[in-house]
Write a protein that holds these residues in place. Structure first.
Motif, mmCIF file in Angstrom:
data_model
loop_
_atom_site.group_PDB
_atom_site.id
_atom_site.type_symbol
_atom_site.label_atom_id
_atom_site.label_comp_id
_atom_site.label_asym_id
_atom_site.label_seq_id
_atom_site.Cartn_x
_atom_site.Cartn_y
_atom_site.Cartn_z
ATOM 1 N N GLY A 255 0.816 -1.203 0.000
ATOM 2 C CA GLY A 255 0.000 0.000 0.000
ATOM 3 C C GLY A 255 0.849 1.251 0.000
ATOM 4 N N GLY A 256 0.166 2.349 0.282
ATOM 5 C CA GLY A 256 0.856 3.622 0.382
ATOM 6 C C GLY A 256 0.959 4.360 -0.939
ATOM 7 N N SER A 257 1.018 5.646 -0.847
ATOM 8 C CA SER A 257 1.287 6.548 -1.965
ATOM 9 C C SER A 257 1.794 7.840 -1.333
ATOM 10 C CB SER A 257 0.019 6.796 -2.790
ATOM 11 O OG SER A 257 -1.041 7.285 -1.993
ATOM 12 N N TYR A 258 2.222 8.755 -2.151
ATOM 13 C CA TYR A 258 2.809 9.994 -1.614
ATOM 14 C C TYR A 258 1.805 10.668 -0.660
ATOM 15 C CZ TYR A 258 5.181 14.496 -1.381
ATOM 16 O OH TYR A 258 5.827 15.619 -0.943
ATOM 17 N N GLY A 259 2.223 10.905 0.578
ATOM 18 C CA GLY A 259 1.357 11.533 1.566
ATOM 19 C C GLY A 259 0.509 10.559 2.358
ATOM 20 N N VAL A 283 5.993 -0.593 -0.584
ATOM 21 C CA VAL A 283 5.550 0.797 -0.743
ATOM 22 C C VAL A 283 6.276 1.475 -1.902
ATOM 23 C CG1 VAL A 283 4.948 1.121 1.693
ATOM 24 C CG2 VAL A 283 7.306 1.521 0.948
ATOM 25 N N PRO A 284 5.790 2.636 -2.361
ATOM 26 C CA PRO A 284 6.569 3.444 -3.300
ATOM 27 C C PRO A 284 7.876 3.890 -2.635
ATOM 28 C CG PRO A 284 4.318 4.293 -3.072
ATOM 29 C CD PRO A 284 4.507 3.264 -2.015
ATOM 30 N N GLU A 306 8.385 6.478 -7.524
ATOM 31 C CA GLU A 306 8.629 7.295 -6.341
ATOM 32 C C GLU A 306 7.365 7.508 -5.521
ATOM 33 O OE1 GLU A 306 10.806 9.503 -3.588
ATOM 34 O OE2 GLU A 306 11.592 8.415 -5.319
ATOM 35 N N ASP A 307 6.214 7.733 -6.196
ATOM 36 C CA ASP A 307 5.024 8.233 -5.507
ATOM 37 C C ASP A 307 3.863 7.244 -5.391
ATOM 38 O OD1 ASP A 307 6.319 10.644 -5.190
ATOM 39 O OD2 ASP A 307 5.445 11.529 -6.997
ATOM 40 N N ILE A 308 3.788 6.264 -6.295
ATOM 41 C CA ILE A 308 2.652 5.336 -6.280
ATOM 42 C C ILE A 308 3.146 3.916 -6.563
ATOM 43 C CG2 ILE A 308 0.962 7.067 -7.034
ATOM 44 C CD1 ILE A 308 1.127 5.812 -9.842
ATOM 45 N N ILE A 309 2.269 2.955 -6.332
ATOM 46 C CA ILE A 309 2.556 1.565 -6.690
ATOM 47 C C ILE A 309 2.236 1.376 -8.169
ATOM 48 C CG2 ILE A 309 1.900 -0.846 -6.312
ATOM 49 C CD1 ILE A 309 3.395 0.223 -3.955
ATOM 50 N N THR A 310 3.231 0.930 -8.928
ATOM 51 C CA THR A 310 3.018 0.718 -10.369
ATOM 52 C C THR A 310 3.234 -0.729 -10.789
ATOM 53 O OG1 THR A 310 5.321 1.297 -10.846
ATOM 54 C CG2 THR A 310 3.690 3.086 -10.925
ATOM 55 N N GLY A 328 -4.233 4.505 -3.107
ATOM 56 C CA GLY A 328 -4.754 5.336 -4.190
ATOM 57 C C GLY A 328 -5.392 4.508 -5.298
ATOM 58 N N THR A 329 -5.970 5.198 -6.267
ATOM 59 C CA THR A 329 -6.681 4.495 -7.351
ATOM 60 C C THR A 329 -6.156 4.899 -8.725
ATOM 61 O OG1 THR A 329 -8.429 6.181 -7.323
ATOM 62 C CG2 THR A 329 -8.799 4.193 -5.997
ATOM 63 N N ASP A 330 -4.901 5.251 -8.795
ATOM 64 C CA ASP A 330 -4.294 5.581 -10.085
ATOM 65 C C ASP A 330 -4.423 4.388 -11.045
ATOM 66 O OD1 ASP A 330 -1.738 5.628 -11.975
ATOM 67 O OD2 ASP A 330 -2.084 7.689 -11.286
ATOM 68 N N THR A 331 -4.564 4.681 -12.323
ATOM 69 C CA THR A 331 -4.722 3.627 -13.334
ATOM 70 C C THR A 331 -3.563 2.643 -13.300
ATOM 71 O OG1 THR A 331 -5.965 5.122 -14.755
ATOM 72 C CG2 THR A 331 -5.031 3.167 -15.792
ATOM 73 N N LYS A 332 -2.355 3.142 -13.129
ATOM 74 C CA LYS A 332 -1.187 2.260 -13.071
ATOM 75 C C LYS A 332 -1.252 1.336 -11.851
ATOM 76 C CE LYS A 332 1.954 5.424 -15.485
ATOM 77 N NZ LYS A 332 3.188 6.243 -15.375
ATOM 78 N N THR A 333 -1.738 1.887 -10.747
ATOM 79 C CA THR A 333 -1.898 1.067 -9.537
ATOM 80 C C THR A 333 -2.949 -0.008 -9.766
ATOM 81 O OG1 THR A 333 -1.294 2.972 -8.165
ATOM 82 C CG2 THR A 333 -2.402 1.119 -7.070
#
Length: 519
Positions: A255-259, A283-284, A306-310, A328-333
């Motif tokens: 898990g985890g993302s920037y912030g 984590v990122p 650096e900021d998200i799980i990809t 987070g719910t970024d498309t790459k994640t």
């Protein structure tokens, strides 16, 4: 504790009468006598005016038994009959005659609003109007009587269930239900005491033992169970003197993302605190230093981003995996999650944005490992998964259907968190409003994942984990209060929650002991 359905209670009454060779009137006498014992223990003869409102069925009969015992013991009793039908139950009529034999102050027949008695805020109301057998809307004048109860501000004690409340259906008119301060329930509590929309109709409750057949109580399977210390303790897995960390599993927290690295920290810490032998956080890159400095007991693997799980690649063998906290719910994640699910076979605990990713692409639900996956949604996340619901019963039915379809455990978080597996509901009794704070769900995710890593199966881990989570908070508020309870404190108090499992029950006071000897 088993929570019996209405139909099971009726069956228990029937079997008790047959096997103990007593009459239904005898069973009613037991019920009313137990209510009297409960009240007498607390009132000790105090001359507070007691207004007992009796329906014309068996609930009203219980009220008449109570009234008779209170009168015989010198209490200040006013008894009323709610004349809402021409039909009377047999046992009601028997006890109506009995009360007339012990007092010249016969029950008052109420049939319209003009008959309503004055009730002082310092008086006591006993609600014995309708029981669990109510199956129709109540008359308007009876509804006005219930409003009269509430507006009096007197303390209200309900017999078995607040009148107007159905044990298996939602409330459609809040004025048609008695708002009880306390309910004395026979044999078991009712499901509606624990649901958000109906729990408000009784502030507190207790269960009275009316001597139902022991074989029935022990052998009858229920779809609902109330979870307390006695229910979780048999599942506790003790540790051997020569045990080592490798025997207690490896939890991976992804898990985890920037912030939002704090969410992973909380989940990882709680997995360790609940007893997992090893914990690794995935984590990122931005989470590497925060985790290594704030939680030295955990190992850390970082994503290439650096900021998200990809992407999710690791070379450890995890006994359980917690996924989704702070991710987070970024498309790459989302794509990384999909690829991970295609190859994963380890037990999963999915929370937060992991649930939101599932809701966005429900085909992913087919990839969850069967019978070993636990989903822990809060109400909005649950709605995204199963759709909206019309009431609490509709919600439970939809969650049960969802659980069966995907063969997963669903933990419905709330004041009385309910763990669902198929048609079975497990209602938690620990916890308090202090848990309504950021990060408490992340802690629960780590606790459940940590228990699974140690060898608890998914359902037991969910039930036990929810209990420990709530119990830790219950102990912590003694030091921190509801308002100041931070999520990290819950992990800090897990040790005390474990120790509490083995504390002997508090001894009753002498007065209570003397009373029990006379019953």
């Amino acid at each position: 504790m088993k929570v019996f359905s209405k139909e099971q209670i009726y069956e228990g009454d029937k079997l008790t009468i047959e096997r103990q060779q007593i009459s239904s009137t005898d069973l009613m006498e037991r019920a009313g006598s137990q209510i009297f014992n409960w009240m007498h223990l607390r009132m000790q003869g105090a001359q507070v005016p007691i207004h007992i409102f009796c329906g014309i069925g068996n609930n009203g009969g219980d009220g008449l038994v109570l009234a008779r015992h209170l009168i015989l013991d010198g209490y200040n009793v006013n008894t009323y009959i709610i004349n809402c039908s021409d039909k009377r139950s047999k046992d009601f009529l028997v006890n109506y005659d009995r009360i007339k034999n012990v007092t010249k102050k016969w029950p008052v027949l109420l049939s319209c609003q003009e008959d309503f008695p004055e009730i002082d805020p310092n008086d006591i109301i006993v609600d014995a109007v309708f029981g669990i057998g109510l199956n129709r809307p109540i008359d308007d004048w009876v509804k006005r009587l219930f409003v009269h109860f509430k507006s009096s501000k007197a303390f209200i004690l309900s017999v078995d269930i607040p009148s107007g409340l159905f044990p298996d259906k939602p409330v459609t008119d809040k004025d048609a239900v008695v708002w009880a301060g306390f309910t004395l329930s026979f044999a078991s509590p009712k499901l509606v005491f624990f649901l958000p929309e109906t729990a408000k109709y009784t502030v507190q409750w207790d269960v009275l033992n009316i001597g139902l057949d022991q074989e029935f109580l022990l052998n009858t399977e229920t779809d609902i169970e109330l979870i307390g210390k006695h229910e979780v303790l048999p599942n506790y897995m003790p540790r051997d003197t020569f045990s080592h960390k490798g025997m207690f599993g490896h939890t991976l927290v992804i898990g985890g993302s920037y912030g939002k690295i704090g969410a992973v920290t909380l989940a990882s810490k709680s997995a360790l605190s609940v007893g997992a032998g090893l914990v690794t956080s995935y984590v990122p890159k931005c989470g590497y230093i925060p985790l290594q400095t704030s939680l030295p007991e955990a190992m850390v693997i970082t994503d290439s981003s650096e900021d998200i799980i990809t992407s999710i690649n690791f070379d450890i063998t995890a006994n359980s995996i917690a996924f989704g906290v702070g991710i987070g719910t970024d498309t790459k994640t989302g794509n990384a999650f999909k690829q991970f699910l295609k190859k994963n076979t380890a037990p999963l605990v999915i929370d937060a944005d992991g649930l939101n990713l599932l809701a966005k692409n429900k085909d992913l639900l087919k990839l969850l490992p069967k019978s070993v996956s636990v989903l822990t949604p809060h109400p909005k996340e649950l709605e995204r998964l199963i759709g909206s619901w019309t009431d609490d019963f509709d919600k439970l039915n939809k969650v049960k259907a969802f659980s069966k379809e995907h063969n997963v455990v669903v933990v419905i978080k709330g004041a009385h968190t309910i763990s669902v597996m198929g048609d079975k509901l497990f209602i938690n009794t620990t916890g308090n409003p202090g848990l309504a704070t950021a990060g408490s769900g992340d802690v629960l995710t780590g606790i459940i994942a940590g228990l699974i890593a140690q060898g608890y199966n998914a359902l037991v881990a969910a039930i036990f984990g929810v209990y420990l989570h709530g119990k830790s908070a219950d102990i912590a508020i003694e030091d921190y209060s509801y308002q100041s309870l931070n999520a990290s404190y819950i992990s800090d108090y897990l040790g005390q929650a474990f120790l509490d499992l083995f504390k002997p029950p508090e001894q009753p006071n002498e007065q209570a002991e003397d009373q029990s000897k006379t019953e």
